[in-house]
Write an enzyme that holds these catalytic residues in place. Structure first.
Site, short mmCIF file in Angstrom:
data_model
loop_
_atom_site.label_atom_id
_atom_site.label_comp_id
_atom_site.label_asym_id
_atom_site.label_seq_id
_atom_site.Cartn_x
_atom_site.Cartn_y
_atom_site.Cartn_z
N VAL A 18 30.59 35.08 59.45
CA VAL A 18 29.82 33.90 59.07
C VAL A 18 30.40 33.25 57.83
CG1 VAL A 18 27.54 33.16 58.28
CG2 VAL A 18 27.74 34.79 60.17
N ASP A 19 30.82 34.05 56.85
CA ASP A 19 31.32 33.51 55.59
C ASP A 19 32.58 32.67 55.81
OD1 ASP A 19 30.62 33.25 52.96
OD2 ASP A 19 31.55 35.11 52.30
#
Length: 636
Positions: free
Chosen positions: A379-380
């Protein structure tokens, strides 16, 4: 009053001029680091356990060479401190397990225990409790070579492969990096191999029993479970054990990446190679050959030494570098940005991964951290890639951006926050297992990742969407009493706070909101008299270190980015900018021996060598952009 105003204006103008000079030098240096293919990649420096375990792996597999051994030993010796110990980060405290592993590797390289540097290391180990007090993973390495009894190690049987995803302690209850380590270790600990060494380690022993867990509460319950599992290990159900070992080996093979790694990170990589060898895979098997060959790409040879990176970060570094250069005013059609954008688009992940266990109906998309860890988009990285790519205005990027946005938003956990690799990976029972005494083993939502998602979604016009609103509420609840935010993937509260403030601004939270004012006050209170910011890795264990540490370029930049997003233009910002300008090297970058990246909070740390450059470029660029905007608004 006119004289005072003129003086202040002149001072700010001078500061802006110095910032512009520093920014140009830093931007040019960053441009010079781009690979012809379009990516950026800085070294990820960790600690010598990478190099020690690499030698031990090669010894166990029978592929260790004299040249590799000599080069690695030189590096390990070069990192030993004067008192004979090794630490996990620059100027950090001595670490017992790291020192034990380094010592064993040097014994393997032929260093005699009577040598002064070895005597000093052994004396520290005994004084710190001996190998009996080392972490479980270190004692597993010792057991592989007959220096520790397998019976005295905690048990995780391969039969856990048959536990369904809803059942506590199934493999998907662990974070992706932990499950990729645990599964091969179930094979290793089931086989209990011993590869004898030509020496003993009596000089590292105290003779006292190994450290024990508490006999109360959950610890007592899991200690009892471990005793039961030990009894089972003596007479496992033969058919079930064979099926479990086969299932575990197939699981491991299925997750090997294109570059030969497992997850692109060292721990599952080395244990998977050992596990597969024990499962009957010969050294010449394609899976084994690819695994060993892939380690070479993570190996840095320099001045007769050899060291390994625990992982690599080209996608992350490239997205950050693009954002930095755009912040610095580089035109979005600049050839360097065009090459980087094209490379990132080729790195999009369109296939399945373990994340689908918790989100089976979610369509794939997004980006991973490394060149080839395609099984684990995160996600990052996806948030940072979206933030970078969208600013290029490339029509051909829209489909990838849309897929990434949909996948990223779909990875929200039930509480509204976002974790790095999985959704709802929050079952804390894993933390209670005697086996898990090192590193983060679950992947709960964190403030820094959630903030990056909010910023990316808001930039795409979704600031008022339900997913962003829930994430903002999560962030507000996660704010510390003192006004900061905890940083999961960077050190620590400076990183978390520097990430959250731009996200709140992007989501429409006013600069005057109490949560923002408290965060600004926290940052200003922790600024050094010299103008910089720093936070030591010890802050993860000792609250006295929160916001304290030697100033670094990356952490100063994080604080500035946060303050600028909160609307600050005062003395704290000017002093921070001046510190960056004053501490810059002649070649345009900054020295930063202190670690500011986090692998496992409190246990494993990273010095991202590109952080010292990309974040200052962003901070200086944003400062100058706001300065120019303020100047134009003041012009009649």
């Amino acid at each position: 009053m006119t004289g005072v105003t003129t003086g202040v204006t002149t001072g700010v103008a001078t500061s802006a001029a110095r910032a512009a000079t520093a920014l140009k030098a830093a931007r040019d240096h960053l441009l010079g680091l781009q690979a012809p293919e379009g990516w950026w990649k800085g070294e990820l420096q960790t600690n010598v356990t990478m190099d020690a375990e690499d030698l031990l792996l090669r010894e166990f597999l029978g592929v260790r060479t004299a040249e590799e051994t000599a080069e690695a030993a030189r590096w390990i010796r070069s990192q030993q401190r004067p008192e004979g110990t090794w630490a996990n980060f620059h100027e950090g405290p001595a670490d017992l397990s790291t020192t034990v592993e380094a010592y064993v590797a040097l014994r393997l390289a032929g260093d005699p225990p009577s040598a002064p540097h070895m005597r000093a290391a052994a004396a520290y180990v005994r004084g710190a409790g001996g190998v009996e007090s080392a972490r479980v993973f270190t004692r597993i390495w010792l057991a592989l070579f007959g220096q520790w009894r397998w019976e005295d190690l905690p048990v995780i049987p391969p039969e856990i492969m048959f536990l369904p995803p809803w059942c506590p302690l199934n493999v998907y209850d662990w974070a992706c990096w932990a499950r990729q380590t645990i599964v091969p270790l179930t094979i290793v600990t089931a086989h209990r191999p011993v590869h004898p060494l030509p020496f003993g380690l009596a000089e590292l022993r105290t003779g006292r029993p190994a450290r024990r867990v508490s006999r109360t509460g959950w610890d007592a319950a899991f200690a009892a479970l471990d005793r039961a599992l030990h009894r089972y290990e003596r007479r496992p159900v033969a058919g079930l054990r064979r099926a479990a070992l086969r299932r575990a080996a197939e699981w491991v093979v299925a997750r090997q990446e294109a570059d030969g790694s497992w997850g692109g990170i060292q721990p599952p990589w080395v244990y998977s190679l050992i596990a597969l060898r024990l499962s009957g895979y010969g050294i010449d098997h394609p899976v084994m050959r690819a695994g060993l060959a892939g380690l070479d790409r993570f190996t840095i040879r320099e001045n007769g030494t050899r060291r390994l990176e625990a992982c690599q970060s080209p996608v992350w570094d490239t997205a950050l570098a693009m954002t930095a250069l755009l912040d610095a005013g580089l035109p979005r059609d600049h050839p360097a940005l065009a090459r980087a954008g094209a490379w990132l688009l080729r790195e999009e992940i369109r296939g399945p991964g373990d994340w689908m266990v918790r989100r089976p109906g979610l369509a794939p998309g997004g980006w991973a951290f490394e060149f080839d860890n395609d099984g684990y988009p995160d996600v990052d990285d996806t948030a940072e890639v979206i933030l970078a790519l969208r600013r290029l205005g490339r029509p051909d990027a829209r489909p990838a951006l849309e897929r990434g946005l949909r996948w990223m938003a779909g990875m929200a956990s039930r509480d509204g926050g976002f974790a790095a690799f999985d959704a709802d990976n929050t079952r804390e029972l894993c933390l209670r297992l005697p086996f898990c005494d090192f590193g983060a083993v679950i992947d709960p939502p964190s403030a820094d990742v959630t903030a990056h998602v909010v910023e990316a979604l808001a930039a795409e016009g979704m600031a008022r969407s339900p997913v962003v609103r829930r994430a903002v509420v999560w962030l507000l609840r996660a704010q510390e009493p003192g006004g900061s935010w905890f940083g999961r993937w960077g050190a620590n509260h400076v990183y978390g706070t520097g990430a959250v403030l731009p996200a709140l601004a992007a989501a429409g939270v006013r600069p005057g909101a109490p949560c923002v004012r408290r965060a600004v006050a926290w940052l200003e209170a922790h600024q050094h008299p010299c103008g910089g910011w720093g936070e030591d890795m010890r802050s993860y264990r000792d609250p006295a270190w929160i916001g304290r540490g030697e100033p670094t370029a990356s952490q100063t930049a994080w604080a500035l980015i946060g303050l600028l997003a909160a609307g600050e233009r005062g003395p704290s910002v000017e002093r921070g900018v001046a510190w960056l300008a004053d501490s810059q090297r002649p070649d345009g970058t900054w020295d930063e021996p202190h670690y500011t990246g986090t692998g496992f909070p409190g246990d494993f740390f990273i010095n991202y060598h590109l952080y010292r450059l990309v974040f200052p470029v962003s901070a200086l660029g944003r400062y100058l952009s706001l300065h120019e905007t303020a100047g134009s608004e003041a012009t009649p």
